[in-house]
Design a protein around this motif. Structure first.
Motif, PDB file in Angstrom:
ATOM      1  N   LYS A  71       0.828  -1.202   0.000  1.00 58.64           N
ATOM      2  CA  LYS A  71       0.000   0.000   0.000  1.00 58.64           C
ATOM      3  C   LYS A  71       0.868   1.259   0.000  1.00 58.64           C
ATOM      4  O   LYS A  71       0.653   2.181  -0.785  1.00 58.64           O
ATOM      5  CB  LYS A  71      -0.909  -0.007   1.231  1.00 58.64           C
ATOM      6  CG  LYS A  71      -1.924   1.095   1.174  1.00 58.64           C
ATOM      7  CD  LYS A  71      -2.106   1.803   2.483  1.00 58.64           C
ATOM      8  CE  LYS A  71      -3.202   2.828   2.328  1.00 58.64           C
ATOM      9  NZ  LYS A  71      -2.850   4.127   2.826  1.00 58.64           N
ATOM     10  N   GLU A  75       1.386   4.348  -2.882  1.00 59.37           N
ATOM     11  CA  GLU A  75       1.265   5.805  -2.693  1.00 59.37           C
ATOM     12  C   GLU A  75       2.453   6.528  -3.326  1.00 59.37           C
ATOM     13  O   GLU A  75       2.293   7.592  -3.918  1.00 59.37           O
ATOM     14  CB  GLU A  75       1.158   6.186  -1.207  1.00 59.37           C
ATOM     15  CG  GLU A  75       0.074   5.468  -0.405  1.00 59.37           C
ATOM     16  CD  GLU A  75      -1.354   5.708  -0.871  1.00 59.37           C
ATOM     17  OE1 GLU A  75      -1.575   6.310  -1.941  1.00 59.37           O
ATOM     18  OE2 GLU A  75      -2.272   5.271  -0.152  1.00 59.37           O
ATOM     19  N   ASP A 129      -8.245   6.688   3.038  1.00 57.30           N
ATOM     20  CA  ASP A 129      -8.287   6.239   1.641  1.00 57.30           C
ATOM     21  C   ASP A 129      -9.732   6.244   1.143  1.00 57.30           C
ATOM     22  O   ASP A 129      -9.988   6.534  -0.028  1.00 57.30           O
ATOM     23  CB  ASP A 129      -7.636   4.863   1.478  1.00 57.30           C
ATOM     24  CG  ASP A 129      -6.125   4.940   1.678  1.00 57.30           C
ATOM     25  OD1 ASP A 129      -5.676   4.864   2.832  1.00 57.30           O
ATOM     26  OD2 ASP A 129      -5.410   5.118   0.679  1.00 57.30           O
ATOM     27  N   GLU A 158      -6.502   2.561  -4.904  1.00 52.44           N
ATOM     28  CA  GLU A 158      -7.099   3.110  -3.683  1.00 52.44           C
ATOM     29  C   GLU A 158      -8.155   2.164  -3.119  1.00 52.44           C
ATOM     30  O   GLU A 158      -8.338   2.083  -1.906  1.00 52.44           O
ATOM     31  CB  GLU A 158      -7.732   4.483  -3.925  1.00 52.44           C
ATOM     32  CG  GLU A 158      -6.761   5.615  -4.233  1.00 52.44           C
ATOM     33  CD  GLU A 158      -5.723   5.889  -3.148  1.00 52.44           C
ATOM     34  OE1 GLU A 158      -5.779   5.312  -2.060  1.00 52.44           O
ATOM     35  OE2 GLU A 158      -4.817   6.693  -3.443  1.00 52.44           O
ATOM     36  N   HIS A 161      -6.541  -0.220  -1.017  1.00 52.49           N
ATOM     37  CA  HIS A 161      -6.119   0.412   0.242  1.00 52.49           C
ATOM     38  C   HIS A 161      -7.277   0.479   1.233  1.00 52.49           C
ATOM     39  O   HIS A 161      -7.123   0.230   2.417  1.00 52.49           O
ATOM     40  CB  HIS A 161      -5.609   1.840   0.001  1.00 52.49           C
ATOM     41  CG  HIS A 161      -4.441   1.898  -0.932  1.00 52.49           C
ATOM     42  ND1 HIS A 161      -3.944   3.076  -1.424  1.00 52.49           N
ATOM     43  CD2 HIS A 161      -3.673   0.901  -1.454  1.00 52.49           C
ATOM     44  CE1 HIS A 161      -2.923   2.814  -2.224  1.00 52.49           C
ATOM     45  NE2 HIS A 161      -2.741   1.517  -2.260  1.00 52.49           N
TER      46      HIS A 161
HETATM   47 FE   LIG Z   1      -4.227   5.155  -0.858  1.00 53.47          FE
END
Ligand SMILES: [Fe+2]
Ligand SMILES: [Fe+2]
Length: 318
Positions: A71, A75, A129, A158, A161
């Motif tokens: 994760k 990013e 998120d 996302e 996430h």
């Molecule tokens: Fe994220």
């Protein structure tokens, strides 16, 4: 006169849902608004790695560690796509990064809060998120082509996430009393900052009207915030956790949840640099910039070497 015509043609293209591409004519203010927004977004992705990176070495199992590592790495990738999107508008990446390090560019205020327990990693994935997705799904249809296309891929990641975070929250809230208390404490601390992520109320937001007209944004801050609350309340109920808002209540007439007032003083304090971790975050970015200098120099030197090699081959063939 010519400028006026160009502006009209530009707006007509926006109105007919055409994407604006890097080499198209665009009003200078449109370009500047996008550079500001995309670079702030890029900075947020990069600074957003810090609160969670803090827990990679302390994740409670190998599986959790792998997921969190993936994760946080995503990013970094989001930051890179977005800096590239900003570069298509003529911005220089090194200038944008310098603005972050100088404190003249903003990033999302949420990342200036500390991550105190493992449950915070769950709450961030679920709420932060989750809030980012609300905003970014809308941005998949933003009028500037390179930004919209970057968002499509970012949104897929996302949603992983968000699930990664929610899964941590499920495990904790169905665990021991102590674990459930950790989950509740994380929700208590992250709920209001998550609502602040959508930015000031529409009436106070100075960029909203123009950004809506240019279809950079397609929903206002308040609309997005409401959509987030409506989606998140049932998720908290499923977890058996209580959202820390005594005014939170379903409004049958509106078909939405009503919620209590946001502490905008706190929001502006954090935006202005007085949050709990502002100094620490910028110090970490400065350190990374300094320590990465030799890597950038080496990469540039290697690229130059390759270029000369290619050039020499060409002259040999000729
Ligand atoms: Fe994220
Ligand atoms: Fe991201």
């Amino acid at each position: 006169m010519i400028e006026k015509n160009l502006n009209q043609i530009f707006q007509a293209r926006i109105d007919s849902e055409e994407k604006i591409e890097a080499r198209d004519w665009m009003p200078e203010k449109y370009r500047q608004t996008l550079i500001r927004q995309i670079s702030q977004h890029a900075h947020s992705e990069v600074v957003g790695m810090l609160p969670e990176g803090n827990w990679i070495t302390r994740a409670p199992s190998l599986r959790r560690k792998v997921a969190l590592l993936a994760k946080v790495q995503d990013e970094a990738g989001h930051g890179l796509y977005l800096y590239s999107a900003a570069e298509t508008l003529g911005a220089k990446r090194s200038d944008l990064i310098q603005q972050l390090l100088d404190g003249t560019a903003k990033y999302s205020s949420i990342f200036n809060y500390p991550t105190l327990s493992w449950a915070d990693i769950g709450a961030i994935g679920w709420l932060v998120d989750g809030a980012a997705i609300m905003n970014q799904v809308m941005l998949c249809r933003t009028s500037y082509g390179p930004y919209a296309r970057a968002m499509v891929r970012i949104c897929k990641e996302e949603s992983f996430h968000q699930r990664q975070g929610y899964e941590i929250m499920i495990a904790l809230s169905k665990g021991s009393e102590e674990q459930k208390a950790m989950a509740q404490d994380a929700l208590n601390r992250w709920w209001w900052p998550s609502l602040m992520m959508f930015g000031p109320n529409d009436a106070e937001s100075k960029h909203t009207a123009q950004s809506m007209a240019w279809k950079i944004k397609r929903k206002t801050n308040d609309e997005l915030r409401q959509a987030f609350v409506d989606a998140t309340v049932p998720q908290a109920e499923y977890l058996g956790l209580t959202i820390p808002d005594a005014d939170l209540k379903w409004n049958e007439e509106r078909g939405h949840y009503d919620f209590g007032p946001i502490d905008w003083d706190e929001f502006w304090q954090v935006v202005k640099g007085y949050g709990q971790c502002n100094k620490e975050r910028i110090a970490a970015r400065r350190k990374a910039e300094e320590e990465g200098e030799w890597v950038r120099e080496a990469a540039l030197a290697y690229a130059e070497k390759q270029r000369i090699k290619k050039e020499n081959q060409k002259t040999k063939v000729a």
